[in-house]
Design a protein around this motif. Structure first.
Motif, mmCIF file in Angstrom:
data_model
loop_
_atom_site.group_PDB
_atom_site.id
_atom_site.type_symbol
_atom_site.label_atom_id
_atom_site.label_comp_id
_atom_site.label_asym_id
_atom_site.label_seq_id
_atom_site.Cartn_x
_atom_site.Cartn_y
_atom_site.Cartn_z
ATOM 1 N N LYS A 93 9.478 1.212 2.160
ATOM 2 C CA LYS A 93 8.757 1.199 3.442
ATOM 3 C C LYS A 93 7.243 1.113 3.280
ATOM 4 C CE LYS A 93 12.137 1.672 6.477
ATOM 5 N NZ LYS A 93 12.414 0.633 7.467
ATOM 6 N N SER B 22 0.840 -1.200 0.000
ATOM 7 C CA SER B 22 0.000 0.000 0.000
ATOM 8 C C SER B 22 0.874 1.248 0.000
ATOM 9 C CB SER B 22 -0.892 0.012 1.237
ATOM 10 O OG SER B 22 -1.574 1.261 1.304
ATOM 11 N N PRO C 238 3.776 -0.314 3.539
ATOM 12 C CA PRO C 238 3.239 -1.439 4.315
ATOM 13 C C PRO C 238 2.463 -2.400 3.424
ATOM 14 C CG PRO C 238 1.901 0.520 4.665
ATOM 15 C CD PRO C 238 3.063 0.948 3.798
ATOM 16 N N ALA C 239 2.244 -3.592 3.947
ATOM 17 C CA ALA C 239 1.402 -4.553 3.234
ATOM 18 C C ALA C 239 -0.050 -4.126 3.299
ATOM 19 C CB ALA C 239 1.541 -5.939 3.849
ATOM 20 N N PHE D 13 10.188 -6.569 3.843
ATOM 21 C CA PHE D 13 9.869 -5.699 4.983
ATOM 22 C C PHE D 13 8.389 -5.818 5.365
ATOM 23 C CE2 PHE D 13 7.916 -1.546 6.011
ATOM 24 C CZ PHE D 13 8.535 -1.261 7.212
ATOM 25 N N ALA D 14 7.544 -5.931 4.341
ATOM 26 C CA ALA D 14 6.094 -5.967 4.581
ATOM 27 C C ALA D 14 5.603 -7.359 4.970
ATOM 28 C CB ALA D 14 5.346 -5.481 3.333
ATOM 29 N N ALA E 106 0.021 11.968 1.629
ATOM 30 C CA ALA E 106 0.835 13.185 1.663
ATOM 31 C C ALA E 106 0.784 13.954 0.342
ATOM 32 C CB ALA E 106 2.279 12.817 1.992
ATOM 33 N N TRP F 7 9.835 7.662 -2.850
ATOM 34 C CA TRP F 7 9.054 6.823 -1.927
ATOM 35 C C TRP F 7 9.344 5.338 -2.170
ATOM 36 C CZ3 TRP F 7 6.337 5.784 2.217
ATOM 37 C CH2 TRP F 7 5.391 4.754 2.217
ATOM 38 N N LEU G 108 -0.449 4.076 0.427
ATOM 39 C CA LEU G 108 -1.329 5.062 1.064
ATOM 40 C C LEU G 108 -0.544 6.160 1.796
ATOM 41 C CD1 LEU G 108 -4.136 6.065 1.726
ATOM 42 C CD2 LEU G 108 -4.279 4.356 3.539
ATOM 43 N N PRO G 109 0.553 5.831 2.504
ATOM 44 C CA PRO G 109 1.309 6.919 3.146
ATOM 45 C C PRO G 109 1.756 7.974 2.136
ATOM 46 C CG PRO G 109 2.000 4.812 4.012
ATOM 47 C CD PRO G 109 1.083 4.505 2.853
ATOM 48 N N TYR G 110 2.202 7.537 0.972
ATOM 49 C CA TYR G 110 2.628 8.485 -0.052
ATOM 50 C C TYR G 110 1.436 9.299 -0.565
ATOM 51 C CZ TYR G 110 4.182 10.531 -4.394
ATOM 52 O OH TYR G 110 4.459 11.438 -5.385
ATOM 53 N N TYR H 245 12.018 3.978 -3.342
ATOM 54 C CA TYR H 245 13.370 3.612 -2.910
ATOM 55 C C TYR H 245 13.519 3.592 -1.392
ATOM 56 C CZ TYR H 245 15.034 3.348 -7.669
ATOM 57 O OH TYR H 245 15.225 2.946 -8.968
ATOM 58 N N LEU H 246 12.517 4.122 -0.686
ATOM 59 C CA LEU H 246 12.527 3.975 0.781
ATOM 60 C C LEU H 246 12.210 2.536 1.202
ATOM 61 C CD1 LEU H 246 10.616 7.210 1.914
ATOM 62 C CD2 LEU H 246 13.074 6.787 1.969
#
Lengths: 259, 259
Positions: free
Chosen positions: B148, B120, B150-151, B189-190, B127, B143, B122-124, B145-146
């Motif tokens: 990060k 997702s 989430p699933a 990560f997710a 913003a 974003w 969604l954080p990007y 390349y971060l």
């Protein structure tokens, strides 16, 4: 990790909505919004999700609406939402149609399904559990022979607007040829007129899936020289299959499924 | 409509038999629910209809969400509805998968898209106006390349359940080959693991529409002997085109459109 976080912070600061991002970025491997389906929204939340999955065809073939969704479907169909959904989709169809160059030779057509597209059987389904009961062909046919189904308002408006743009109307229905008179009478009663063709299932079409039957009829239209710009139907089986219209418009129907 | 509803109430009180419908049908040509779109529901009603038209592909290609729908999309994505919709669709995918006979030769696969399907962003998008702004490839790539994102919780659960059933996972994304490491790192990560293939756009795929690129890759999978039972994606361009999976599952995404 710390480096990545500081990069993320820079991204946050550069953005115009940093506050809402801060809320949502996880510190650890995480997931977005678990548990929403059981988070207290109850039947309305579930039923709205079920309805989306029906409209996107994710639900696949189904026979009855979930028992817990009867009140939801009642409210959806009789409240503002069904009308609003139908109007927005009709508006998108019209916007597409307005950009089509109509030749004026009578060959630019728009295909409409009949039930839950031009005509609404809501009075029948309201009296029969909104799709929560097994389909009763006998009682539905009695309703069809009354020829009293009202128009779906958004479709009647679109139909008229398309005619004004120079499109010709082809009505392609899963109803049987024996129901031609009742169907014509109902369409006229509801305010529709001047269609180019009303195609019903003939003897050789009976037993075919709607996808096959309707694809075959669209192929015949192309063979007759028609250009099918748009196709409006409440079932994916009105729209899927080859050949297709340039643009297909899926109208809402959370009451029943036809394969 | 109010008249029709009161007639329907009479009908429901009187009988469920079709014969009594005669009394309840409007006397004049009539329509179902005119004016719902302007009936006071305002932005929420309109935006919910707009969202349906996006999810059914009725809206066709679009570039930005309507300005009046930014708050609606925020609430949809961050409230219970996005999670619930995703969970119901994942449940339908699992129900289908459970009925598939898995051969155990490693060739039974499920295709997943990545962005807004497994991961997702969604954080990007929170913003960056939830799709109300023009797409900014530079900031989105930052974003990515971060690593990060989430699933999407419903997808992670489905992914794990499908693996337990013996399916192998093929991840097919529009991201470029140069983003392979960042994408793998993010997936791990997710919480995702043990995929069979992660397919990204190579040099020869750049510039192709997603429909063409992804159809071509599905054809290559078939040529490699894989059987594609399911395909999950948030864009119709993940799912349309030939060959298709046995069943395709459209996940919700009211934030952006990819052709």
């Amino acid at each position: 990790m710390r480096l990545l976080r500081s990069h993320l912070l820079l991204l946050l600061l550069a953005s115009s909505a940093a506050g809402s991002l801060l809320r949502t970025v996880p510190e650890e491997p995480s997931t977005i919004s678990s548990g929403g389906g059981g988070g207290g929204g109850g039947d309305a939340l579930y039923c709205d999700s079920w309805r989306l999955s029906v409209e996107t065809n994710d639900a696949g073939p189904w026979t009855r609406i979930p028992a817990r969704c009867i009140a939801f479907v009642d409210e959806y169909m009789n409240g503002e939402r069904y009308a609003s959904d139908s109007e927005v989709i009709a508006g998108e169809a019209l916007a597409f149609a307005e950009a089509v160059e109509v030749a004026g030779d009578g060959k630019d057509v728009w295909v409409f399904d009949v039930d839950e597209t031009l005509l609404s059987n809501l009075p029948y389904y309201a009296a029969n559990g909104y799709g929560s009961q097994d389909f009763n062909e006998t009682s539905f046919d009695e309703w069809v022979y009354l020829s009293k189904a009202p128009a779906l308002s958004a479709s009647l408006k679109l139909y008229t607007e398309l005619q004004a743009l120079g499109f010709h109307m082809v009505l392609l229905t899963g109803r049987a040829e024996v129901q031609r008179n009742a169907t014509e009478q109902n369409l006229l009663f509801a305010g529709y007129g001047s269609w180019t063709q009303l195609i019903l299932r003939g003897a050789s079409d009976i037993g075919q899936t709607a996808v096959l039957y309707k694809s075959k009829k669209r192929a015949e239209l192309l063979a007759q020289g028609y250009r099918i710009h748009g196709n409006s139907g409440d079932q994916w089986s009105d729209l899927f299959g080859s050949p297709q219209a340039t643009r297909s418009f899926k109208l809402p129907n959370p009451m029943y499924y036809i394969s």
